[in-house]
Design a protein around this motif. Sequence first.
Motif, PDB file in Angstrom:
ATOM      1  N   THR A 154      -0.495  15.075   4.037  1.00  0.00           N
ATOM      2  CA  THR A 154      -0.825  15.007   2.608  1.00  0.00           C
ATOM      3  C   THR A 154       0.377  15.467   1.783  1.00  0.00           C
ATOM      4  N   HIS A 157       3.113  12.791   2.040  1.00  0.00           N
ATOM      5  CA  HIS A 157       2.851  11.630   1.196  1.00  0.00           C
ATOM      6  C   HIS A 157       3.135  11.934  -0.276  1.00  0.00           C
ATOM      7  N   THR A 182       4.580  -0.624  -3.242  1.00  0.00           N
ATOM      8  CA  THR A 182       3.654  -0.735  -2.119  1.00  0.00           C
ATOM      9  C   THR A 182       3.466   0.621  -1.446  1.00  0.00           C
ATOM     10  N   ASN A 185       1.162   2.808  -3.660  1.00  0.00           N
ATOM     11  CA  ASN A 185      -0.240   2.395  -3.552  1.00  0.00           C
ATOM     12  C   ASN A 185      -0.856   2.800  -2.218  1.00  0.00           C
ATOM     13  N   GLY A 186      -0.133   2.531  -1.139  1.00  0.00           N
ATOM     14  CA  GLY A 186      -0.658   2.825   0.191  1.00  0.00           C
ATOM     15  C   GLY A 186      -0.823   4.312   0.442  1.00  0.00           C
ATOM     16  N   GLN A 187       0.162   5.112   0.028  1.00  0.00           N
ATOM     17  CA  GLN A 187       0.097   6.542   0.313  1.00  0.00           C
ATOM     18  C   GLN A 187      -0.899   7.259  -0.594  1.00  0.00           C
ATOM     19  N   GLU A 188      -1.080   6.773  -1.817  1.00  0.00           N
ATOM     20  CA  GLU A 188      -2.127   7.351  -2.669  1.00  0.00           C
ATOM     21  C   GLU A 188      -3.492   7.118  -2.050  1.00  0.00           C
ATOM     22  N   SER A 189      -3.707   5.935  -1.503  1.00  0.00           N
ATOM     23  CA  SER A 189      -4.975   5.626  -0.847  1.00  0.00           C
ATOM     24  C   SER A 189      -5.184   6.511   0.378  1.00  0.00           C
ATOM     25  N   GLU A 190      -4.119   6.729   1.149  1.00  0.00           N
ATOM     26  CA  GLU A 190      -4.243   7.562   2.348  1.00  0.00           C
ATOM     27  C   GLU A 190      -4.465   9.030   1.991  1.00  0.00           C
ATOM     28  N   LEU A 192      -6.298  10.104  -0.470  1.00  0.00           N
ATOM     29  CA  LEU A 192      -7.736  10.192  -0.732  1.00  0.00           C
ATOM     30  C   LEU A 192      -8.519  10.198   0.582  1.00  0.00           C
ATOM     31  N   LEU A 193      -8.106   9.348   1.508  1.00  0.00           N
ATOM     32  CA  LEU A 193      -8.762   9.294   2.812  1.00  0.00           C
ATOM     33  C   LEU A 193      -8.603  10.621   3.547  1.00  0.00           C
ATOM     34  N   ASP A 196     -10.897  13.363   2.306  1.00  0.00           N
ATOM     35  CA  ASP A 196     -12.248  13.229   2.865  1.00  0.00           C
ATOM     36  C   ASP A 196     -12.283  13.725   4.309  1.00  0.00           C
TER      37      ASP A 196
END
Length: 207
Positions: A154, A157, A182, A185-190, A192-193, A196
């Motif tokens: 985290t 990223h 890209t 976008n990809g690392q922001e999504s990861e 969040l994952l 969780d």
Amino acid sequence: MRQHVGWIAGTAAAVLVAAGAVTYAVAGDGGSDAAPAADSADAGFARDMAVHHQQAVEMSYIVRDRTDDVEVRRLAYDIAQTQANQRGMLIGWLDLWELPKVSSDAPMTWMDMGSMASGEDGALMPGMATNTEMKKLGTLSGKQAEVFFLQLMTDHHKGGIHMAEACVKRCEVKVEKRLSQTMVNGQESEILLMADMLRARGAEARR
């Protein structure tokens, strides 16, 4: 050990595919972009992010062998594949531009943050894990390894996103600007994952 070797081979193959596609990607961008200067944002980002990505790949290799959790192993595999692929593209561009892959300038100088690059215990740029943290990850197993990996990645990223956003603003080569977006976008999504996944393990990001 056989699985570990196979995983490395798969990632290496992805790098070769990416490197082979570099010339096509640049040519497909209209072919009008002149090679950037060695001290440009384009070159600086390519050099620094290649180093940043390499550590993420290494962390992913480590945690894959320290846990049997399918979710974490899948995430580690995805990160290793993606970042090894992107690293291959960055290094390939430096080759095409006939620019050095190592600079005497401090990391992040291209984004006016050279003095803020840590260098502490091997952490060359913000977000990067220290040598001590990398060694610690290799000593943990199970849930402890999962949590520490998710926390380290985290942070990693967040540092990577900061650099990629700077390239979006400062880089001139269109295909490199697109790649950096890209990454954002990809690392922001990861992130969040991973938040969780940390909550599911009774933990949270370090900062």
